[in-house]
Scaffold this active site. Sequence first.
Site, PDB file in Angstrom:
ATOM      1  N   TYR A 149      -3.162   8.421  38.276  1.00  0.00           N
ATOM      2  CA  TYR A 149      -2.090   7.971  37.380  1.00  0.00           C
ATOM      3  C   TYR A 149      -2.173   6.474  37.080  1.00  0.00           C
ATOM      4  O   TYR A 149      -1.548   5.988  36.157  1.00  0.00           O
ATOM      5  CB  TYR A 149      -0.707   8.298  37.957  1.00  0.00           C
ATOM      6  CG  TYR A 149      -0.400   9.790  38.016  1.00  0.00           C
ATOM      7  CD1 TYR A 149      -1.313  10.723  37.550  1.00  0.00           C
ATOM      8  CD2 TYR A 149       0.795  10.250  38.532  1.00  0.00           C
ATOM      9  CE1 TYR A 149      -1.052  12.072  37.611  1.00  0.00           C
ATOM     10  CE2 TYR A 149       1.077  11.606  38.591  1.00  0.00           C
ATOM     11  CZ  TYR A 149       0.145  12.516  38.128  1.00  0.00           C
ATOM     12  OH  TYR A 149       0.413  13.862  38.192  1.00  0.00           O
ATOM     13  N   ASP A 161      -6.528  23.696  45.959  1.00  0.00           N
ATOM     14  CA  ASP A 161      -6.345  25.015  45.341  1.00  0.00           C
ATOM     15  C   ASP A 161      -5.872  26.030  46.381  1.00  0.00           C
ATOM     16  O   ASP A 161      -4.975  26.842  46.126  1.00  0.00           O
ATOM     17  CB  ASP A 161      -7.618  25.481  44.619  1.00  0.00           C
ATOM     18  CG  ASP A 161      -8.903  25.123  45.353  1.00  0.00           C
ATOM     19  OD1 ASP A 161      -8.836  24.317  46.302  1.00  0.00           O
ATOM     20  OD2 ASP A 161      -9.971  25.641  44.998  1.00  0.00           O
TER      21      ASP A 161
END
Length: 363
Positions: free
Chosen positions: A141, A224
């Site tokens: 970010y 994941d």
Amino acid sequence: MKYKITLLPGDGIGPEVVAAGAQLLGAVGDRFGHEFETNEALIGGIAIDETGNPLPEATLEVCRSGDAVLLGAVGGPKWSDPLAPVRPEQGLLGLRKGLELFANIRPVKLFPALADTSPLRSDVVRGVDLVIVRELIGGIYFGQPQEKHTTPDGRREALDTMRYAEDEAARLLHVAYQLARQRRSKVTSVDKANVLASSRLWREVAHEVAARYPDVVSEDVLVDSCAMYLLRRPADFDVIAAGNLFGDILSDEASMLAGSMGMLPSASLGEKLADGSAWFGLYEPVHGSAPDIAGQGIANPLATILSAAMMLRTSFGLEKEADAVESAVGRALADGYRTPDIMSAGMKQVGTAEMAAAVIERI
Ligand code: NAD
């Protein structure tokens, strides 16, 4: 004791839920003999309207001069034009960066009275009590370069940079381990070390930090797999530590375990105070400004009230007071009080002010 709290109501339902939080803090002060002095400042869309800047310098100054900050939410359709030169969310990112708040703490705990409001089966969510510790001011970010350009052959192309330095990862992981010691002593470090170089460094640092906490059980889980385990066996997690991007996604996924966004508090912490006793922190509900219900007096104030409880415990060391607030929330729910977002058959539907009053009565 006297504590100085900065209130940043922001936009949409922000002012409604922060008013409830401030009222609760006043009541805790009265019952337990503390003085909570509050100062209000502007952030987000309302700050753009009044000053042209989503984070006026005066707001940062007030925050820095206080002991902790309680924030509502920022943003809304009025300021959501993607081409606008300034956006409310810049106020929030600027505040986190300006106050060096590098660790975002999101507890996800299911109140037994709300077991049926989770979209997951009640036997899966029973016993869920986990905390996500997310790195907040690094990673993809903030990594540079971040840009969009046109390639020499005329195609549009954009790129982001995922970068972590060892000290950024280490300080976040230390917060996770210190929290774990106050809980069930287990840390799950999340990465994508099978693919990403930044994750391989993260894992290396996670093992170095883990070695300093031999009393805490440590595990590495790929992001994941973690997304899947959160739905399959969420009650197995205690503290989950993750970088900015992975923590952002996993914490929204985990929020659903508790039933409603309206129930989830958070804290963003900087370094511990010089005497090592407490953290400076910004406390806020996980939800946004909910423009669809703003101004109707029906927003659930419990996420903000539970954020105020985190402030009492983490920034002020007021453990007994924080326990009193959390247990009052549990009893108000057990007694059937429900705002519309968590309403179910046979319960008492109430608005923001009545829900806050029900909690205050039970402290
Ligand atoms: P949102 O969290 O504001 O709302 C999502 C849904 O949850 C809505 O239906 C809303 O009514 C409901 N909801 C949220 N909080 C609630 C509460 N306390 N009680 C009852 N219902 C509640 O997310 P969104 O709609 O995606 O975003 C709205 C605005 O908020 C956007 O401008 C977004 O950028 C901003 N936002 C701000 C923050 C923040 O300030 N930290 C976080 C997320 C979104």
